[in-house]
Design an enzyme around this catalytic site. Structure first.
Site, PDB file in Angstrom:
ATOM      1  N   LYS A 171       0.693  -1.199  -0.189  1.00  0.00           N
ATOM      2  CA  LYS A 171       0.079  -0.091  -0.014  1.00  0.00           C
ATOM      3  C   LYS A 171       0.727   1.326   0.200  1.00  0.00           C
ATOM      4  O   LYS A 171       0.427   2.364  -0.558  1.00  0.00           O
ATOM      5  CB  LYS A 171      -0.993   0.119   1.231  1.00  0.00           C
TER       6      LYS A 171
ATOM      7  N   ASN B 151      -4.936   2.038  -1.593  1.00  0.00           N
ATOM      8  CA  ASN B 151      -5.631   0.924  -2.078  1.00  0.00           C
ATOM      9  C   ASN B 151      -6.323   0.872  -3.136  1.00  0.00           C
ATOM     10  O   ASN B 151      -6.795  -0.420  -3.270  1.00  0.00           O
ATOM     11  CB  ASN B 151      -6.490   0.799  -0.621  1.00  0.00           C
TER      12      ASN B 151
ATOM     13  N   ASP C 126     -10.130   3.713   2.205  1.00  0.00           N
ATOM     14  CA  ASP C 126     -10.559   3.296   3.379  1.00  0.00           C
ATOM     15  C   ASP C 126     -11.133   4.097   4.363  1.00  0.00           C
ATOM     16  O   ASP C 126     -11.886   3.593   5.027  1.00  0.00           O
ATOM     17  CB  ASP C 126      -8.952   2.696   3.927  1.00  0.00           C
TER      18      ASP C 126
ATOM     19  N   ASN D 258      -0.423   2.602  19.614  1.00  0.00           N
ATOM     20  CA  ASN D 258       0.127   1.609  18.706  1.00  0.00           C
ATOM     21  C   ASN D 258       1.253   0.760  19.359  1.00  0.00           C
ATOM     22  O   ASN D 258       1.926   1.466  20.320  1.00  0.00           O
ATOM     23  CB  ASN D 258       0.616   2.162  17.325  1.00  0.00           C
TER      24      ASN D 258
ATOM     25  N   ILE E 225     -12.244  -3.136  12.566  1.00  0.00           N
ATOM     26  CA  ILE E 225     -11.940  -3.087  11.174  1.00  0.00           C
ATOM     27  C   ILE E 225     -11.654  -4.451  10.360  1.00  0.00           C
ATOM     28  O   ILE E 225     -11.773  -4.916   9.403  1.00  0.00           O
ATOM     29  CB  ILE E 225     -11.446  -2.003  10.434  1.00  0.00           C
TER      30      ILE E 225
ATOM     31  N   TYR F 213     -11.967  -8.177   9.407  1.00  0.00           N
ATOM     32  CA  TYR F 213     -13.454  -9.000   8.913  1.00  0.00           C
ATOM     33  C   TYR F 213     -13.227 -10.472   8.749  1.00  0.00           C
ATOM     34  O   TYR F 213     -14.107 -10.872   8.406  1.00  0.00           O
ATOM     35  CB  TYR F 213     -13.663  -8.285   7.460  1.00  0.00           C
TER      36      TYR F 213
HETATM   37  P1  NAP Z   1      -0.585  -3.008   8.502  1.00  0.00           P
HETATM   38  O1  NAP Z   1      -0.324  -1.514   7.560  1.00  0.00           O
HETATM   39  O2  NAP Z   1       0.159  -4.037   8.402  1.00  0.00           O
HETATM   40  O3  NAP Z   1      -0.793  -2.367  10.104  1.00  0.00           O
HETATM   41  C1  NAP Z   1      -0.790  -3.515  10.918  1.00  0.00           C
HETATM   42  C2  NAP Z   1      -1.054  -2.532  12.438  1.00  0.00           C
HETATM   43  O4  NAP Z   1      -1.460  -3.558  13.406  1.00  0.00           O
HETATM   44  C3  NAP Z   1       0.125  -1.946  12.942  1.00  0.00           C
HETATM   45  O5  NAP Z   1      -0.385  -0.831  13.613  1.00  0.00           O
HETATM   46  C4  NAP Z   1       0.937  -2.702  13.999  1.00  0.00           C
HETATM   47  O6  NAP Z   1       1.593  -2.475  14.865  1.00  0.00           O
HETATM   48  C5  NAP Z   1      -0.359  -3.502  14.405  1.00  0.00           C
HETATM   49  N1  NAP Z   1       0.136  -5.046  14.965  1.00  0.00           N
HETATM   50  C6  NAP Z   1      -0.158  -6.261  13.868  1.00  0.00           C
HETATM   51  N2  NAP Z   1       0.343  -7.211  14.791  1.00  0.00           N
HETATM   52  C7  NAP Z   1       0.310  -6.655  15.832  1.00  0.00           C
HETATM   53  C8  NAP Z   1       0.462  -7.264  17.234  1.00  0.00           C
HETATM   54  N3  NAP Z   1       0.944  -8.776  17.446  1.00  0.00           N
HETATM   55  N4  NAP Z   1       0.595  -6.549  18.517  1.00  0.00           N
HETATM   56  C9  NAP Z   1       0.277  -5.305  18.340  1.00  0.00           C
HETATM   57  N5  NAP Z   1       0.202  -4.685  17.317  1.00  0.00           N
HETATM   58  C10 NAP Z   1       0.170  -5.468  15.969  1.00  0.00           C
HETATM   59  O7  NAP Z   1      -2.221  -3.448   8.162  1.00  0.00           O
HETATM   60  P2  NAP Z   1      -3.272  -2.765   7.633  1.00  0.00           P
HETATM   61  O8  NAP Z   1      -3.271  -2.651   6.285  1.00  0.00           O
HETATM   62  O9  NAP Z   1      -3.373  -1.473   8.241  1.00  0.00           O
HETATM   63  O10 NAP Z   1      -4.634  -3.776   8.199  1.00  0.00           O
HETATM   64  C11 NAP Z   1      -4.726  -3.742   9.671  1.00  0.00           C
HETATM   65  C12 NAP Z   1      -6.094  -4.684   9.555  1.00  0.00           C
HETATM   66  O11 NAP Z   1      -7.198  -3.915   9.085  1.00  0.00           O
HETATM   67  C13 NAP Z   1      -6.183  -6.164   9.045  1.00  0.00           C
HETATM   68  O12 NAP Z   1      -6.747  -6.893   9.768  1.00  0.00           O
HETATM   69  C14 NAP Z   1      -6.846  -5.704   7.490  1.00  0.00           C
HETATM   70  O13 NAP Z   1      -7.494  -6.834   7.317  1.00  0.00           O
HETATM   71  C15 NAP Z   1      -7.841  -4.665   8.122  1.00  0.00           C
HETATM   72  N6  NAP Z   1      -8.523  -3.859   7.145  1.00  0.00           N
HETATM   73  C16 NAP Z   1      -9.772  -4.024   7.129  1.00  0.00           C
HETATM   74  C17 NAP Z   1     -10.257  -3.070   6.201  1.00  0.00           C
HETATM   75  C18 NAP Z   1     -11.923  -3.195   5.889  1.00  0.00           C
HETATM   76  O14 NAP Z   1     -12.541  -2.663   4.795  1.00  0.00           O
HETATM   77  N7  NAP Z   1     -12.687  -3.897   6.644  1.00  0.00           N
HETATM   78  C19 NAP Z   1      -9.666  -2.426   5.132  1.00  0.00           C
HETATM   79  C20 NAP Z   1      -8.210  -2.329   5.315  1.00  0.00           C
HETATM   80  C21 NAP Z   1      -7.522  -3.207   6.439  1.00  0.00           C
HETATM   81  P3  NAP Z   1       3.150  -1.835  14.442  1.00  0.00           P
HETATM   82  O15 NAP Z   1       2.971  -0.527  13.869  1.00  0.00           O
HETATM   83  O16 NAP Z   1       3.754  -1.958  15.753  1.00  0.00           O
HETATM   84  O17 NAP Z   1       3.865  -3.027  13.497  1.00  0.00           O
END
Ligand code: NAP
Length: 268
Positions: A47, A68, A83, A130, A203, A205
């Site tokens: 992204k 996205n 998003d 975070n 968020i 899903y």
């Molecule tokens: P990303 O850029 O990889 O960010 C992941 C986030 O989660 C970061 O803040 C990360 O913290 C944190 N994280 C991951 N594992 C962790 C753990 N074990 N302990 C604590 N913090 C943790 O991913 P993203 O694109 O933002 O997506 C995040 C989630 O949103 C995913 O589940 C995705 O499927 C969902 N999503 C949903 C939609 C929807 O339309 N419903 C749209 C987009 C995304 P750090 O910064 O410390 O690594």
């Protein structure tokens, strides 16, 4: 979801998924241009990386710093981010008015950045926590600098900061991947910090009902899951690619069927 939309609108098109390894990202984009794709979505881990290869960025993608959705305008690839608008539409569709809320946002990745910029516009105040403190601080600083909003703070997520922030908030948004399959037993915030007067929006899903939402439901909080956001952000992407209104109910039905079957099967 997108194929259901294409079928419902009788457009002669198909939506396909391709796994692209990071070193091949540029090559994949050149290939998409060469074969004249109308557009595509971009997901983890591309992204942010995709941005430097695009010809232009439409707001709010440039401000958020993540893309996205990409539209191919006659060989010019233009990046969008649906998003934040999708999240707002999902909240409103679920009967939640985000204006004036005291929001605790968990996460600072791509999705969290989109939600933070969008929510900062309407919330009374926004606290971003975070795991990686520097990312939450940078996000809060970016929002203050770019939007002029002052009521945004960022910090590390630990039991004490979560407790303080939850006590001062009436809306909790999980934009981390905590609780996502296969780690569906995890939750980003302890159940004891949730209250009946809160809106809890997860968020994630997959699964459809995360542990966070189960906990929130048990304490009597208003729950919003990630499915409606996924549909709403997808509907916006559909409109960008096709210039046609998205058939939202057909998209939601298709997505619910797939995600429900996945949830019933349990973790992948
Ligand atoms: P990303 O850029 O990889 O960010 C992941 C986030 O989660 C970061 O803040 C990360 O913290 C944190 N994280 C991951 N594992 C962790 C753990 N074990 N302990 C604590 N913090 C943790 O991913 P993203 O694109 O933002 O997506 C995040 C989630 O949103 C995913 O589940 C995705 O499927 C969902 N999503 C949903 C939609 C929807 O339309 N419903 C749209 C987009 C995304 P750090 O910064 O410390 O690594």
């Amino acid at each position: 979801m997108q194929n259901a939309a294409l079928e419902a609108t009788r457009l002669d098109a198909v939506y396909l998924a391709f796994r692209v390894a990071s070193p091949s990202l540029l090559m994949a984009l050149e290939g998409f241009k060469a074969i004249g794709l109308s557009g595509f979505n971009v997901t983890i881990p591309h992204k942010v990386a995709v941005m430097r290869h695009l010809d232009d960025l439409e707001e709010p993608a440039a401000t958020i710093g993540a893309v996205n959705t990409v539209v191919n305008h006659n060989g010019r690839l233009v990046g969008h981010n649906t998003d934040g608008a999708g999240a707002l539409a999902a909240l409103r569709e679920s009967g939640v008015e985000p204006s004036g809320k005291r929001v605790l946002l968990l996460g600072s990745g791509g999705a969290a950045r989109a939600l933070a910029f969008t929510m900062a516009e309407t919330a009374e105040n926004l606290t971003i926590l975070n795991r990686t403190i520097s990312k939450a601080r940078t996000l809060a600083e970016d929002i203050r600098r770019i939007t002029g909003t002052t009521s945004v703070t960022g910090g590390g997520a630990n039991p004490s900061t979560l407790k303080n922030a939850a006590a001062q908030s009436n809306m909790v948004v999980n934009a981390t991947s905590i609780g996502m399959n296969p780690n569906a037993r995890e939750t980003p915030i302890a159940k004891e910090l949730l209250r009946p007067d809160m809106v809890v929006f997860d968020i994630v899903y997959s699964p459809l009902e995360t542990r966070l939402l189960r906990d929130a439901g048990q304490v009597g909080a208003k729950c919003v899951n990630g499915l409606t956001m996924l549909v709403c952000q997808g509907a916006q992407a559909f409109k960008l690619w096709t210039r046609a209104e998205a058939p939202v109910s057909a998209m939601k039905e298709a997505l619910t069927t797939v995600l429900k079957a996945k949830s019933d099967r349990g973790p992948d």
